[in-house]
Every structure is written in structure tokens, then in C-alpha cells.
Design a protein around this motif. Structure first.
Motif, PDB file in Angstrom:
ATOM      1  N   ILE A 153       0.832  -1.206   0.000  1.00  0.00           N
ATOM      2  CA  ILE A 153       0.000   0.000   0.000  1.00  0.00           C
ATOM      3  C   ILE A 153       0.866   1.255   0.000  1.00  0.00           C
ATOM      4  O   ILE A 153       0.481   2.290  -0.534  1.00  0.00           O
ATOM      5  N   PHE A 154       2.087   1.140   0.574  1.00  0.00           N
ATOM      6  CA  PHE A 154       2.965   2.310   0.638  1.00  0.00           C
ATOM      7  C   PHE A 154       3.623   2.601  -0.714  1.00  0.00           C
ATOM      8  O   PHE A 154       4.246   3.631  -0.890  1.00  0.00           O
ATOM      9  N   GLN A 155       3.486   1.645  -1.668  1.00  0.00           N
ATOM     10  CA  GLN A 155       3.987   1.896  -3.029  1.00  0.00           C
ATOM     11  C   GLN A 155       2.903   2.541  -3.878  1.00  0.00           C
ATOM     12  O   GLN A 155       3.100   2.800  -5.061  1.00  0.00           O
ATOM     13  N   GLY A 156       1.740   2.694  -3.296  1.00  0.00           N
ATOM     14  CA  GLY A 156       0.664   3.355  -4.033  1.00  0.00           C
ATOM     15  C   GLY A 156      -0.471   2.416  -4.384  1.00  0.00           C
ATOM     16  O   GLY A 156      -0.352   1.183  -4.262  1.00  0.00           O
ATOM     17  N   ALA A 157      -1.556   2.995  -4.838  1.00  0.00           N
ATOM     18  CA  ALA A 157      -2.772   2.241  -5.142  1.00  0.00           C
ATOM     19  C   ALA A 157      -2.543   1.188  -6.229  1.00  0.00           C
ATOM     20  O   ALA A 157      -3.035   0.062  -6.124  1.00  0.00           O
ATOM     21  N   GLU A 158      -1.758   1.539  -7.254  1.00  0.00           N
ATOM     22  CA  GLU A 158      -1.577   0.589  -8.364  1.00  0.00           C
ATOM     23  C   GLU A 158      -0.907  -0.695  -7.892  1.00  0.00           C
ATOM     24  O   GLU A 158      -1.324  -1.787  -8.251  1.00  0.00           O
ATOM     25  N   ALA A 159       0.161  -0.547  -7.100  1.00  0.00           N
ATOM     26  CA  ALA A 159       0.917  -1.714  -6.645  1.00  0.00           C
ATOM     27  C   ALA A 159       0.015  -2.647  -5.851  1.00  0.00           C
ATOM     28  O   ALA A 159      -0.011  -3.864  -6.080  1.00  0.00           O
ATOM     29  N   LEU A 160      -0.741  -2.103  -4.903  1.00  0.00           N
ATOM     30  CA  LEU A 160      -1.611  -2.937  -4.054  1.00  0.00           C
ATOM     31  C   LEU A 160      -2.712  -3.585  -4.883  1.00  0.00           C
ATOM     32  O   LEU A 160      -2.964  -4.782  -4.774  1.00  0.00           O
ATOM     33  N   ASN A 161      -3.337  -2.806  -5.749  1.00  0.00           N
ATOM     34  CA  ASN A 161      -4.429  -3.346  -6.562  1.00  0.00           C
ATOM     35  C   ASN A 161      -3.925  -4.391  -7.556  1.00  0.00           C
ATOM     36  O   ASN A 161      -4.588  -5.397  -7.787  1.00  0.00           O
ATOM     37  N   ALA A 162      -2.727  -4.151  -8.102  1.00  0.00           N
ATOM     38  CA  ALA A 162      -2.165  -5.120  -9.045  1.00  0.00           C
ATOM     39  C   ALA A 162      -1.939  -6.463  -8.349  1.00  0.00           C
ATOM     40  O   ALA A 162      -2.242  -7.531  -8.904  1.00  0.00           O
ATOM     41  N   TYR A 163      -1.450  -6.403  -7.101  1.00  0.00           N
ATOM     42  CA  TYR A 163      -1.211  -7.631  -6.338  1.00  0.00           C
ATOM     43  C   TYR A 163      -2.540  -8.344  -6.068  1.00  0.00           C
ATOM     44  O   TYR A 163      -2.669  -9.558  -6.270  1.00  0.00           O
ATOM     45  N   ALA A 164      -3.554  -7.577  -5.653  1.00  0.00           N
ATOM     46  CA  ALA A 164      -4.861  -8.166  -5.338  1.00  0.00           C
ATOM     47  C   ALA A 164      -5.473  -8.786  -6.592  1.00  0.00           C
ATOM     48  O   ALA A 164      -6.004  -9.898  -6.557  1.00  0.00           O
ATOM     49  N   HIS A 165      -5.342  -8.094  -7.720  1.00  0.00           N
ATOM     50  CA  HIS A 165      -5.922  -8.623  -8.961  1.00  0.00           C
ATOM     51  C   HIS A 165      -5.160  -9.841  -9.461  1.00  0.00           C
ATOM     52  O   HIS A 165      -5.753 -10.769  -9.991  1.00  0.00           O
ATOM     53  N   TRP A 166      -3.848  -9.823  -9.246  1.00  0.00           N
ATOM     54  CA  TRP A 166      -3.049 -10.986  -9.643  1.00  0.00           C
ATOM     55  C   TRP A 166      -3.546 -12.227  -8.891  1.00  0.00           C
ATOM     56  O   TRP A 166      -3.733 -13.289  -9.474  1.00  0.00           O
ATOM     57  N   LEU A 167      -3.794 -12.071  -7.587  1.00  0.00           N
ATOM     58  CA  LEU A 167      -4.288 -13.208  -6.782  1.00  0.00           C
ATOM     59  C   LEU A 167      -5.618 -13.709  -7.342  1.00  0.00           C
ATOM     60  O   LEU A 167      -5.824 -14.911  -7.502  1.00  0.00           O
ATOM     61  N   HIS A 168      -6.501 -12.774  -7.669  1.00  0.00           N
ATOM     62  CA  HIS A 168      -7.827 -13.181  -8.145  1.00  0.00           C
ATOM     63  C   HIS A 168      -7.791 -13.710  -9.570  1.00  0.00           C
ATOM     64  O   HIS A 168      -8.693 -14.446  -9.982  1.00  0.00           O
ATOM     65  N   ASP A 169      -6.729 -13.383 -10.318  1.00  0.00           N
ATOM     66  CA  ASP A 169      -6.582 -13.924 -11.666  1.00  0.00           C
ATOM     67  C   ASP A 169      -5.992 -15.328 -11.653  1.00  0.00           C
ATOM     68  O   ASP A 169      -5.876 -15.969 -12.695  1.00  0.00           O
ATOM     69  N   HIS A 170      -5.560 -15.781 -10.464  1.00  0.00           N
ATOM     70  CA  HIS A 170      -5.004 -17.146 -10.342  1.00  0.00           C
ATOM     71  C   HIS A 170      -5.820 -17.931  -9.332  1.00  0.00           C
ATOM     72  O   HIS A 170      -5.353 -18.237  -8.242  1.00  0.00           O
TER      73      HIS A 170
END
Lengths: 231, 248
Positions: free
Chosen positions: A39-56
Motif C-alpha cells: 500500500i505504501f507503493q501506491g494504489a496501483e501496486a496494491l491493486n495489481a497484487y490483489a488482482h493478480w491473486l484473483h486472476d489465479h
């Protein structure tokens, strides 16, 4: 395979069960924390991680099922042992005294059960999104969650933030005893290394506390906020 | 010295018990704790009352018979001391003292402060021995034991089997006792042959007796009159795992 069941039902085997499931849960706690800190890297980093999990989904669901199994073993074994321990001292001392046991070690079952209750709430809150619907519902273009916005909005409410910080403090207390205890149970005891392991265990439990609490703390103090013009 | 004593009275194993108050005067600070109780019992006998039942034997700290929890601590406030070696100079004049028996399911109360510790004997009978063919004594120094190993085995062998570890444990676990016995014999060449079988059988016997489980709180180590370290419990855990995985 009879010897496996006999082993894990014995007093020492149960200790191993608690220690091994406990250390696996610690790895999850560390993994979860690493994810949170994105979250400290910004919204994109956190959301990208969350979406990656849901894409797998295969990876996600395998992890969830394994984690649930470990968790159930840890909790049920703890309750079984606590009941046995209570039965082993049917009459308590009129004048009890503690010489060496710590608050953390004496409250393992209580911190554990409170954590269990909080984890159930936490799943309802963030994973299922049924507690604070306005903050945790889907908001992305494809109906996907904006995890960053969800976290910032939720912890913007001091009640949710305080509850979370309290739960993490319980986790700190639980791990304060738990991590150092792991080494003793595994039989890794040595006059040179045991004090170091104990120190590192306590230090790690503090680091975990600070790592998790940094997120609601940053939201409450305004370090993390919603992007201008967002919801 | 004058003391206010609160002592657990229980007429028999099944009878209900309670704390009873005694005011005792004329105690010398040079008396041991048990001599102080002897004084109280003489007084009670002279008054035609039932004396307090408590265990003692050698009164020199080596038999493991004395077993009193004094103000919540088995064997009382002095570190590394049995009750019989505890002297009244460690108490203040006019102090209130609570005296209770060992409290654990495997140690049923016989009367007042006397508990039945046969459960520990049964754990010993399960493997706390070395099987040897009796014959003539072996030549001295024909079996070599390293100095460090001998010291370590001796540290464990110091256990007098009093049960203070069980009494002190928050879970009434007997692990320090069993660990001391398993380690003392398992470290030496004479006992090494049966090391795996011994740990399995003794732990099994311990579990059957209804002792609690160890949660690594180390109250046992803090109270043990022989100051046996919990490192032996870690050692027993290792042995038990090895025995479960590899021994037949």
C-alpha cells in the motif's frame, strides 16, 4: 500409519503439532504483511497484487484450503490441550503464584480465541465485504475491488482502525511466546543459541505488530489518502 | 518468632478440604520449615487436636519426600531448596503463610498435605531403568564416558522425583521429571541401548497418568529444588520424535 495418529495424540506429539502449524501460520502472517505493505507503493501496486491473486484462482483456492486446514488443526489441538490441562489440575491453589511464566505465555488460549473471533470478523469485513458495504464493495470498471480505496475508507473510520490495531496487539502477544516456544518444542535448545532465538522471536513479533499497524496508523494520520477526485 | 499459618486440612481422599488458620508462637529462626510444623503438631497433640499430616523423610534435601506449596511456590521462596532445607529466618516475624499440598490430578490427596505420588513410580517402572544381566562388576574405566556427557547426565540425575515441577506447572505437566529421567539414562552408555524404547514408554505412561501438557512456560525450572534446566525437555522432545520416526 497408526503410529502417526498415536504420535500426534501424545502430549509431545501434540506439542509438535502446535509448533509446526503455528510456524506455518507465522509464514502466512509474514506473507500477508508483505502484501499489505505494498500500500505504501501506491494504489496501483496494491491493486495489481490483489488482482493478480484473483486472476489465479487455482493458486488462491489451494492456498486458502491449505491455510484453513492448518488453522483448524492449530485451533482444535489448542482447545483439546487446554481441556486436558484444566482436567490435570481439578482443584486450583488458594494462593497461586507465578515465577517465570509471562503474560504472553499464560494468555495463549485467550489471545488465540480472541484472534479467531477477530479473523472471522476480518473475513466478513474485507474478504466478503458484508460489514461495511459502502467502503468494501466493488468499485473497479469490471466490478473488481479497488483494494486501496477499500482499506483507506475502512480505516478512515477510527472504530474499525482501533479494532484492527487491538487485534494486531493480541497477535503480537501471541507470537511473543509462540515463536520462541517453537524452538524449544522442536528440541532446538542450546545454551549458546536459545537466548538468541528467544530474542529474535520477540523482535520478529514486534516487527509484525509494527508492520501491520503501520497501515491503519498511516490512514488515521493522513499519510495514506484517497486520490483527489476519487470516491 | 510468631506466625499466622493458613493450612489445607482434608480428612481423607474423598472428603472436602478447606484452609484452617493457626497462630503459632515460639518459633526459632534456626528451625527448618518442617521443624516449625513439628512444633505446631506437638501443640495440637497436647491440646488433644488432630495433628497436621505432611510428608517428610531424610530432611536433608535428597529424598524428595517433602512436598509443600508455601505461598504459592512449591518448596517455598528459596531457590534450589527443598522444604526441609528451608529455614524460618527467611520469613518475617508476624508473617502470614499459606501452606497447600501439591495440586494435580495424578497426585490425589491422602490427607491434609500428604499426596500420593505413585503415578511417578509407574512412569519410572515404564522405562526409568537400565536392563543389565547381573554378573561381576566391570573393570573400572572399561566403559569410557566423556567429562561433558557425565556432567550433563549428572545434572539430570540430580532429580529427586519430588514432583515440584508438576505442582508448579500451570498445566500440572510432568515433563521436567520425565525429561530428567529420560536424559540421565539416555546420555550414558549403559542406558543408551534402550534410549528410544525408554522415551516412548515413559511418555506413554506419563500421558496415561493424566498429567497436563507442557506449554513452555518454565515454571518447573524456576521451582525445581535441584534446578534442573528445561533444556532437558527439549532433549526429550528430540528423542521422542526420533523414536516415533525411526525406532521399531
Amino acid at each position: 500409519m497408526g503410529w502417526v495418529a498415536t504420535f500426534f495424540r501424545s502430549s509431545i506429539g501434540s506439542k509438535f503439532l502446535m509448533a509446526l502449524t503455528g510456524i506455518l501460520l507465522l509464514f502466512f502472517v509474514l506473507g500477508h504483511m508483505t502484501g499489505n505493505l505494498l500500500i505504501f507503493q501506491g494504489a496501483e501496486a496494491l491493486n495489481a497484487y490483489a488482482h493478480w491473486l484473483h486472476d489465479h484462482p487455482k493458486f488462491l483456492w489451494t492456498s486458502r484450503i491449505v491455510l484453513l486446514a492448518i488453522f483448524v488443526i492449530h485451533v482444535t489441538t489448542a482447545i483439546r490441550l487446554k481441556l486436558e490441562n484444566m482436567a490435570a489440575r481439578p482443584v486450583s491453589y488458594v494462593k497461586g503464584r507465578t515465577l517465570k511464566a509471562t503474560l504472553a505465555s499464560r494468555s495463549m488460549v485467550f489471545t488465540g480465541l480472541l484472534l479467531l473471533a477477530y479473523i472471522l470478523f476480518h473475513l466478513l469485513h474485507f474478504t466478503l465485504g458484508v460489514v461495511q458495504k459502502d467502503a468494501t464493495g466493488p468499485s473497479g470498471p469490471g466490478g473488481e475491488k479497488d483494494v486501496y480505496a477499500m482499506v483507506v475508507t475502512s480505516f478512515g473510520n477510527p472504530v474499525y482502525a482501533a479494532g484492527y490495531i487491538l487485534a494486531i496487539a493480541l497477535l503480537w502477544l501471541h507470537l511473543w511466546h509462540g515463536i520462541a516456544s517453537f524452538f524449544q518444542t522442536m528440541g532446538w535448545s542450546h545454551p549458546r543459541w536459545t537466548p538468541l532465538f528467544t530474542f529474535l522471536g520477540k523482535a520478529l513479533s514486534l516487527l509484525i505488530f509494527l508492520g501491520y499497524v503501520s497501515v491503519p496508523f498511516s490512514v488515521l494520520t493522513g499519510l495514506l489518502k484517497l486520490p483527489a477526485g476519487g470516491n | 518468632m510468631k506466625l499466622i499459618l493458613h493450612i489445607w486440612r482434608q480428612p481423607g481422599p474423598k472428603a472436602p478440604g478447606r484452609m484452617e488458620r493457626f497462630d503459632l508462637d515460639g518459633i526459632s529462626e534456626h528451625m527448618s520449615f518442617l521443624e516449625m510444623l513439628d512444633l505446631l503438631n506437638e501443640k495440637l497433640t497436647a491440646e488433644g487436636k488432630e495433628p497436621i499430616a505432611f510428608d517428610s523423610d531424610c530432611r536433608e534435601g535428597i529424598c524428595g519426600m517433602c512436598s509443600l506449596v508455601i505461598n504459592g511456590v512449591p518448596h517455598g521462596p528459596e531457590k534450589g531448596t527443598t522444604v526441609c532445607q528451608l529455614h524460618m529466618r527467611h520469613f518475617r516475624d508476624g508473617q502470614e503463610i499459606w501452606i497447600e499440598p501439591w495440586r494435580a490430578k495424578p497426585f490425589p490427596i491422602v490427607k491434609d498435605l500428604v499426596v500420593d505420588r505413585s503415578s511417578m513410580d509407574r512412569v519410572m517402572a515404564a522405562g526409568g531403568y537400565v536392563s543389565v544381566n547381573a554378573g561381576s562388576a566391570p573393570d573400572a574405566n572399561s566403559v569410557l564416558v566423556g567429562k561433558d556427557t557425565a556432567e550433563q547426565a549428572f545434572e539430570a540425575a540430580a532429580c529427586i522425583g519430588c514432583g515440584a515441577c508438576v505442582a508448579a506447572c500451570k498445566n500440572a505437566s510432568g515433563m521436567l521429571f520425565v525429561a530428567a529421567k529420560v536424559s540421565h539414562l539416555g546420555l550414558l552408555p549403559q542406558g543408551r541401548e534402550e534410549r528410544m524404547r525408554r522415551v516412548r514408554r515413559m511418555v506413554e505412561a506419563m500421558d496415561q497418568e493424566g498429567f497436563g501438557n507442557c506449554t513452555n512456560q518454565y515454571e518447573c525450572e524456576a521451582t525445581c529444588p535441584k534446578e534442573i534446566p528445561v533444556a532437558f525437555i527439549a532433549r526429550m522432545n528430540r528423542d521422542f520424535l526420533k523414536a516415533a520416526l525411526f525406532s521399531s
